[in-house]
Design a protein around this motif. Structure first.
Motif, short mmCIF file in Angstrom:
data_model
loop_
_atom_site.label_atom_id
_atom_site.label_comp_id
_atom_site.label_asym_id
_atom_site.label_seq_id
_atom_site.Cartn_x
_atom_site.Cartn_y
_atom_site.Cartn_z
N MET A 132 0.82 -1.19 0.00
CA MET A 132 0.00 0.00 0.00
C MET A 132 0.86 1.26 0.00
N VAL A 133 1.89 1.29 0.86
CA VAL A 133 2.77 2.44 0.96
C VAL A 133 3.57 2.62 -0.33
N VAL A 134 4.05 1.52 -0.89
CA VAL A 134 4.81 1.57 -2.13
C VAL A 134 3.94 2.10 -3.27
N THR A 135 2.72 1.69 -3.34
CA THR A 135 1.80 2.16 -4.37
C THR A 135 1.54 3.65 -4.23
N THR A 136 1.36 4.11 -3.02
CA THR A 136 1.12 5.54 -2.78
C THR A 136 2.33 6.37 -3.19
#
Length: 84
Positions: A1-5
């Motif tokens: 999730m953090v990487v996608t953001t």
């Protein structure tokens, strides 16, 4: 999730710079021609600025020259006349 953001946040400015680069490249200017400040070299900033610069013929002192101008304001960036 953090990487996608993070990827989305970085993709937005990357897309903007890429679109400016493509628009500048499509203007068809030579690399040396894009030295808008006559500093002796063309920087990456000059290249990206080319997307906003148009070209038109003008007469200066009975001589055919080329005027480079900003599309938005119509202000002259520089005028180039052939040297004899």
């Amino acid at each position: 999730m953090v990487v996608t953001t993070i990827a989305v946040i970085l993709a937005i400015p990357a897309f903007f710079v890429l679109s400016r680069a493509i628009a500048a490249w499509r203007q068809g200017y030579d690399w040396a021609e894009m030295d808008w400040d006559d500093k002796g070299y063309t920087s990456l900033k000059d290249f990206l600025r080319a997307a906003d610069v148009g070209r038109r013929p003008v007469n200066v002192n009975e001589q055919s020259c080329v005027e480079y101008y900003l599309y938005r304001e119509g202000m002259t960036v520089k005028i180039v006349c052939p040297r004899d």
